[in-house]
Structures are given as C-alpha cells and as structure tokens.
Design an enzyme around this catalytic site. Structure first.
Site: not given
Ligand code: B16
Ligand code: MG
Length: 215
Positions: A8, A10, A116, A118, A170
């Site tokens: 993962d 974030d 994400s 991003n 996480d």
């Molecule tokens: P984005 P992960 C997740 O990343 C984040 O933990 C979560 O808080 C967020 O809303 C989601 O990505 C979408 O992110 O707005 O950047 O597309 O933990 O799956 O790496």
């Molecule tokens: Mg995460």
C-alpha cells in the site's frame, strides 16, 4: 514461500495522512461542515469519493453529484499543492528502503497497490517512481478497498498467483481486501493490532525480509 510483495502507498511507504487531513479540512471549512482528525481516521485506504461521502454525513444539506465532484476537486487541488510543496524522499517511512532493497536482493517482486489516484505523483516526488515492478492504483480500478481488485491486478501484473503474494497495509479496509483476494497480510501502523494479519509491526523497521518471505 512468498514470491511477491504488494505495498500500500499512503501509511506504508509514505505518510500523507496529515496532507489528506489538511485538504479535507480546507474543503469542509469552506462548506461549514464539521470535520476532525477522528473522522479523518475513517478515510484511511478509502477512495476519494467514498471519503467525501463519509465527511458529508455531517453536512446539513444534500449535494448533487456535480456539487460532490466540485468538492472533491477542491480538496484534491489543495492536497496536490501540499504534495508539491512539502513531500520529499525524507518522508519515506522507517524501514521502507531497507525492506525494498532486501526483497530485491532476494529476487522477490515488488508492487504498489494503492487507492490513490495521486500515486504516480507521490512516487515521483519521493524518488521511488522507478523502483517497483508494477504499480496498481486508483487510476486502474473500478472498485476500491475493501474490494481486492487493486491487489489482484498488482499480482497479475507481477505474473504471480494471489496466494504467492504478501500485502503490506496500514488500513483495516486494506487488510480486508488482501484477505478477500487470497493473499497474506502484513499489517503496520494503525492496522498493527488487526488480528486477521499474518504478521504485524508498528513499522517496517521492525520487520526483516526473511520473516516476510517465509510466511
Ligand atoms: P486520492 P492508500 C489512500 O491511499 C488513502 O489512504 C486515502 O486516505 C485516500 O482517500 C485514497 O488513497 C485516495 O486518494 O484522493 O489521492 O486518489 O492508503 O490506498 O495508498
Ligand atoms: Mg494506506
């Protein structure tokens, strides 16, 4: 014996929680919606639009789909500005670089499995955009965690069966997704107390590569 590890992003590779919090807080304040760090915890691993739905539980009016899109964009633009101005390789979480190089040295494939959209920007900004054998993220899925899609695609892109892969997560939603996909799970950070995990630790500096491979 594990042949591939899917990380993962974030909360595992880098912590962007605070920046997500600042972005959502900016949006919520502009709309007069109550939002705090406790609610922010529920957004871990959850997609952007699902995160918005959780925040809007506290709203006093209803929003059209077009208005919801505008609110998500408002948050994301602010969040991207924070990423661009504050995120650097120094934000890579403890133990991550050692684990990645140890897995590579042992011939284990490594991938990203993140909700994400991003992800490409974040990986570039922390200098890890050429590190992984596959990157599956919010841009290539239709169902986000706890659905296993993002991890199943990562395993497929690594050329591995799900049961030969270990997911590092996480978030509760991420551990659920790993298990639903038939993979092993290593839980870190706020998921470290999740008893469904095959292995758990506060962070990756407390884990060695042999423990991961021999699951
Ligand atoms: P984005 P992960 C997740 O990343 C984040 O933990 C979560 O808080 C967020 O809303 C989601 O990505 C979408 O992110 O707005 O950047 O597309 O933990 O799956 O790496
Ligand atoms: Mg995460």
């Amino acid at each position: 014996m594990i042949k591939g590890v899917i990380f993962d992003l974030d909360g595992v590779i880098v912590s962007t929680d605070e920046l997500h919090y600042q972005g959502w807080k900016y949006m919520a304040d502009s709309e007069g919606i109550y939002f705090d760090r406790q609610i922010n915890e529920r957004l871990r691993g959850v997609s952007r639009m699902e995160s918005l739905s959780i925040i809007l539980e506290k709203a006093s009016k209803t929003y059209t789909d077009a208005q919801k899109e505008a609110l998500a964009t408002l948050k994301n633009d602010y969040y991207k500005e924070l990423l661009a101005t504050t995120l650097s390789p120094a934000d890579i979480l403890p133990g991550v670089l050692n684990v990645l190089s140890g897995l590579k040295a042992a011939g284990i494939k490594i991938a990203i499995g993140s909700s994400s959209k991003n992800t490409p920007t974040i990986l570039k900004q922390i200098g890890l955009d050429k590190t992984f054998d596959a990157v599956s993220d919010g841009n290539n899925i239709t169902n986000s965690k706890p659905d296993p899609e993002v991890f199943l695609i990562a395993a497929e892109w690594l050329g591995l069966k799900p049961e030969d892969c270990l997911v590092v997560e996480d978030a509760e939603a991420g551990v659920t997704a790993a298990k639903a996909g038939g993979m092993k799970a290593l839980a870190v950070g706020s998921a470290a107390t999740d008893d469904r995990a095959d292995l758990a630790a506060a962070d990756l500096s407390l884990i060695n590569v042999e423990q991961m491979i021999n699951l």
